[in-house]
Structures are given as structure tokens and as C-alpha cells.
Design an enzyme around this catalytic site. Structure first.
Site, mmCIF file in Angstrom:
data_model
loop_
_atom_site.group_PDB
_atom_site.id
_atom_site.type_symbol
_atom_site.label_atom_id
_atom_site.label_comp_id
_atom_site.label_asym_id
_atom_site.label_seq_id
_atom_site.Cartn_x
_atom_site.Cartn_y
_atom_site.Cartn_z
ATOM 1 N N LYS A 201 -3.093 -86.045 87.610
ATOM 2 C CA LYS A 201 -2.446 -86.629 86.444
ATOM 3 C C LYS A 201 -1.683 -85.543 85.661
ATOM 4 O O LYS A 201 -0.813 -84.936 86.224
ATOM 5 C CB LYS A 201 -3.497 -87.351 85.602
ATOM 6 C CG LYS A 201 -4.485 -88.203 86.431
ATOM 7 C CD LYS A 201 -3.839 -89.397 87.125
ATOM 8 C CE LYS A 201 -4.735 -90.032 88.193
ATOM 9 N NZ LYS A 201 -6.058 -90.440 87.737
ATOM 10 N N ARG B 57 -12.740 -73.337 103.743
ATOM 11 C CA ARG B 57 -13.473 -74.382 103.009
ATOM 12 C C ARG B 57 -14.226 -73.730 101.853
ATOM 13 O O ARG B 57 -14.324 -74.280 100.763
ATOM 14 C CB ARG B 57 -14.449 -75.142 103.918
ATOM 15 C CG ARG B 57 -15.268 -76.141 103.111
ATOM 16 C CD ARG B 57 -16.111 -77.147 103.905
ATOM 17 N NE ARG B 57 -16.334 -76.878 105.285
ATOM 18 C CZ ARG B 57 -17.287 -76.054 105.757
ATOM 19 N NH1 ARG B 57 -18.120 -75.445 104.946
ATOM 20 N NH2 ARG B 57 -17.391 -75.850 107.048
ATOM 21 N N TYR C 179 -13.168 -94.674 84.301
ATOM 22 C CA TYR C 179 -12.210 -94.820 85.390
ATOM 23 C C TYR C 179 -12.868 -95.656 86.501
ATOM 24 O O TYR C 179 -14.022 -95.405 86.875
ATOM 25 C CB TYR C 179 -11.843 -93.423 85.916
ATOM 26 C CG TYR C 179 -10.937 -93.468 87.116
ATOM 27 C CD1 TYR C 179 -9.607 -93.846 86.990
ATOM 28 C CD2 TYR C 179 -11.406 -93.142 88.381
ATOM 29 C CE1 TYR C 179 -8.774 -93.905 88.091
ATOM 30 C CE2 TYR C 179 -10.572 -93.183 89.488
ATOM 31 C CZ TYR C 179 -9.259 -93.572 89.336
ATOM 32 O OH TYR C 179 -8.444 -93.623 90.431
ATOM 33 N N ASP D 215 -15.070 -86.001 81.586
ATOM 34 C CA ASP D 215 -13.829 -86.140 82.355
ATOM 35 C C ASP D 215 -12.684 -85.986 81.352
ATOM 36 O O ASP D 215 -12.474 -86.848 80.498
ATOM 37 C CB ASP D 215 -13.820 -87.510 83.038
ATOM 38 C CG ASP D 215 -12.577 -87.738 83.898
ATOM 39 O OD1 ASP D 215 -11.534 -87.130 83.605
ATOM 40 O OD2 ASP D 215 -12.650 -88.541 84.853
HETATM 41 C C1 LIG Z 1 -7.302 -90.682 88.375
HETATM 42 C C2 LIG Z 1 -8.567 -90.428 87.678
HETATM 43 C C3 LIG Z 1 -9.721 -90.042 88.382
HETATM 44 C C4 LIG Z 1 -9.748 -89.930 89.885
HETATM 45 O O1 LIG Z 1 -8.969 -88.875 90.348
HETATM 46 P P1 LIG Z 1 -8.232 -88.853 91.782
HETATM 47 O O2 LIG Z 1 -7.477 -87.576 91.733
HETATM 48 O O3 LIG Z 1 -7.387 -90.080 91.873
HETATM 49 O O4 LIG Z 1 -9.321 -88.851 92.800
HETATM 50 C C5 LIG Z 1 -10.861 -89.777 87.644
HETATM 51 N N1 LIG Z 1 -10.886 -89.911 86.306
HETATM 52 C C6 LIG Z 1 -9.815 -90.287 85.609
HETATM 53 C C7 LIG Z 1 -9.900 -90.397 84.128
HETATM 54 C C8 LIG Z 1 -8.618 -90.570 86.261
HETATM 55 O O5 LIG Z 1 -7.550 -90.969 85.554
#
Ligand SMILES: *Cc1c(COP(=O)(O)O)cnc(C)c1O
Length: 384
Positions: free
Chosen positions: A199, A50, A102, A174
Site C-alpha cells: 500500500k 531465504r 482487514y 497493523d
Molecule cells: C492489504 C492489507 C493487508 C494484506 O497485505 P497484502 O500485502 O495484500 O498481503 C493487511 N492489512 C491491511 C490493513 C491491508 O490493507
């Protein structure tokens, strides 16, 4: 689209070392929970998975290298990474965030943290005066996404970082939609970058993951303390999969952008399309800023049909190469009708006010042959 800044070399080599035992060029997938100690407390850098795992270390070094930061931390999802920032705050603190976040991040703020006494102001940060006006003495963090989702607004990284610095506010970006190939927020003065590696970073729609990159050691230690305390850490196989993705990030992002630009140009000429949103188009309200702060305008394209919710759903269901699915950033092209899928939770009145109509369609333009994608878009719109 010059690649001559060493990005491609970093994508492949940052944080990577041949395995000391065998010379294996790829880091082994260390499927282990614990590590044998030579004497009590005497470890070879790893004690419990962890806290740390060598496959994760290889990925953390790689992503840190791409974002141009000193420290990387990897998570089991983007949300686990974003949640770690919220853990830095305490009751009474105030956060300012972009108003087209998001959905999962918005949900985290409003359904989980408001009840613990954090407060949030969501606003359109293209208006820098409004940003300054939203800051209070108790404002401790700014959280932004650029390009935003699904309206692909571009926020000024340098200007927002300066505002945060002047008010001693932690700045977090982000960077999931742009990826470090297109922009590195730390270089603009942001203190932290967060990713859903699910992504573009992973890029193959086969793993869920998250990451944080920071430069400051003290901030890294705080974030690692929460990560280690709460968990939300990725398994070694997931790290291996994301690492396999990041090594081709530059090649994939170039093609995503080429294909997306072509689709955006086609849509702009289509008589049934009332608006095309792509930061690479001159018609985009922040086109100049996008050109200045991004290497390419990315692989996401949104467009509006003058259509009802039902008609737009029919178009979204009529694609044959684009798959009807949430998520983005994989090699496969995806189509999303945000109103009935990813953004269904936003009340109609609120989204219309934000410029988000019933007939909005979002495309994650993949790496298929562009002529097949163009034909697919044409045929799908033809059902209207
Ligand atoms: C998908 C996404 C998230 C969340 O990520 P997960 O891997 O699904 O938990 C956060 N911010 C953006 C811009 C996203 O596209």
C-alpha cells in the site's frame, strides 16, 4: 504537518550505505540464491537468500528506521508478515482483535487458526472497558488496525499498549493505513508493528510486500526463526521497489492528506452525501484522538450515500479519474464499493450493525491534481 523530526532524512538514509565495491548510492539488486563461502561455514554475513539477502537488509533497515524500532523483517506480502505473528502462538491461546480488521487477516484467524485451537475475540476497541473485559488468562496477543477499514475508526494506541503491558499480552499494530509518517505505534508502547508494504510504503501499485518492526531482540529472533523456517520472504527486486517507495513516503503522505482533506470537506457539503468519515473532520467520533496521535489524518476517505447497493455500484462505476479497484495507498486515486468488493464476505446484518451501510463508498485519494479529483467525485455522485 511539521516534518522537523528527521523523518524525511530517515526515509532517505536509514539503513542505506553506498555499495562497498563500487560506491553505488543505491543498494544493488542482489539476484542470488546463495553466497560462496571462503571455507566451510565461513561467510560474509549471508549464506542463503531465504535467510537473508543484502537488498532485503537495506529495506529492513530503512523501514525499522521509519518506525523507530531496532529490527525490521520483510516479507513477500502483508499476509505472510501477519501470519508470522500467529506462528508465535500455540493451541489454547486466545487473541483479541479489532472487529473491523482487514478481511484477509480475519480470514486467516477464522479459517486457518481456529482449527488449530486458537480462539479469537473481535471487538470494538474504542470501548476500553470492553477490551479489559475480553481479556482471559489465556489471552496472549492483541492485534489492531488504526485507522480501521473502511469505517476509519481510530483506536487509542497508548491506552491499548498499557492494557497489554499490564496483562503481559503481546501488542501488535497493523500500521498499513497510517504509515509511520502519521504514527509510530512502538513510540506509544506497542511491541510490534506490521505492514502491507503493498500500500503506501511501496506507494506505486507495482509490488506486493509485507514488513514487521520490533524493538526487542528476543522477539525479533523468534519471528525471524519462523520466517526462515516457513519462507514467505520477498525477492530482491521486490525489496528494491518497496525501498524506492519508502524514500518518498513523507512527500507522498503529505499530499495524500492534503488532497483527502479537500475531498472530505467537499463531500461534507454535498446534499446527496449523508455521512463523511475522515479522521480530520470534527464530525469524526475520534477526531480529538486522531489529532493527538496522528501527524495527518491520512489519505483514506469513506462516505455514505443514501442509496441502494445497486445505486452505489452505479456511482462507484462512474468515476473517470479514480479507478474502480481494490487496494489503496498508490499514487493513483482508487474508488471501492466495500459491500460489493473488498468487504463482500461480511453478512449484511452484521455490517449494518457495525455502522456499515449499503451506500458506503471508500476512496483512496491519490496524488493527481486535486481539482480534477474534486470534479470527478462531483460528476460520479451526479449519476444518482
Ligand atoms: C492489504 C492489507 C493487508 C494484506 O497485505 P497484502 O500485502 O495484500 O498481503 C493487511 N492489512 C491491511 C490493513 C491491508 O490493507
Amino acid at each position: 504537518m511539521s516534518n522537523n523530526d528527521g523523518f524525511g532524512t530517515r526515509a532517505i538514509h536509514a539503513g542505506q550505505h553506498p555499495d562497498e565495491a563500487t560506491g553505488a548510492i543505491m543498494p544493488p539488486v542482489y539476484m542470488t540464491s546463495t553466497y560462496v563461502q571462503s571455507a566451510p561455514g565461513e561467510i560474509k554475513g549471508y549464506d542463503y537468500s531465504r535467510t537473508c539477502n543484502p537488498t532485503r537488509t537495506a529495506l529492513e533497515g530503512n523501514i525499522a528506521g521509519l518506525e523507530g524500532g531496532a529490527h525490521g523483517l520483510c516479507f513477500s506480502s502483508g499476509m505472510a508478515a501477519i501470519n508470522t505473528f500467529m506462528n508465535l502462538l500455540q493451541s489454547g491461546d486466545h487473541v483479541i482483535a479489532t472487529n473491523d480488521l482487514y478481511g484477509g487477516t480475519y480470514r486467516l484467524c477464522t479459517t486457518l487458526y481456529e482449527k488449530f485451537g486458537l480462539s479469537f475475540t473481535f471487538l470494538d476497541m474504542t470501548d476500553l472497558d470492553a477490551v479489559r473485559a475480553a481479556i482471559r488468562p489465556e489471552t496472549k496477543m492483541m492485534f489492531i488496525e488504526t485507522p480501521s477499514n473502511p469505517l476509519l475508526r481510530i483506536y487509542d494506541l497508548t491506552a491499548l499498549a498499557e492494557i497489554c503491558k499490564a496483562h503481559d499480552i503481546l501488542s501488535v499494530c497493523d500500521n498499513t493505513f497510517a504509515t509511520p509518517y502519521n504514527q509510530t505505534p512502538l513510540a506509544h508502547g506497542f511491541q510490534a508493528v506490521v505492514h502491507s508494504t503493498t500500500k503506501y510504503m511501496g506507494g506505486h501499485s507495482d509490488v506486493v510486500g509485507g514488513a514487521i518492526v520490533v524493538d526487542d531482540q528476543e522477539l525479533r529472533d523468534k519471528l525471524h526463526h519462523f520466517q526462515n523456517t516457513v519462507g514467505g520472504t520477498p525477492g530482491p527486486m521486490d525489496c528494491f521497489l518497496v525501498l524506492r517507495g519508502t524514500k518518498t513516503l513523507h512527500v507522498r503522505m503529505q499530499r495524500h492528506a492534503e488532497n483527502a482533506a479537500q475531498i472530505a470537506r467537499d463531500l461534507e457539503e454535498h446534499p446527496k452525501v449523508s455521512k463523511v468519515i475522515y479522521p480530520g473532520l470534527e464530525s469524526h467520533p475520534q477526531h480529538a484522538l486522531a489529532t493527538k496521535q496522528m501527524r495527518t489524518p491520512g489519505g483514506m476517505v469513506s462516505f455514505e450515500l443514501d442509496a441502494s447497493v445497486e445505486e452505489a455500484m452505479k456511482v462507484a462505476s462512474s468515476f473517470r479519474v479514480f479507478a474502480l479497484a481494490e487496494s489503496l495507498g498508490g499514487v493513483e486515486s482508487l474508488v471501492d464499493h466495500p459491500v460489493s468488493m473488498t468487504h463482500g464476505a461480511i453478512p449484511r446484518e452484521e455490517r449494518i450493525k457495525a455502522g456499515f451501510q449499503d451506500g458506503l463508498i471508500r476512496l483512496s485519494v491519490g496524488l493527481e491534481d486535486v481539482d480534477d479529483l474534486r470534479e470527478d467525485v462531483r460528476n460520479a455522485i451526479a449519476v444518482l
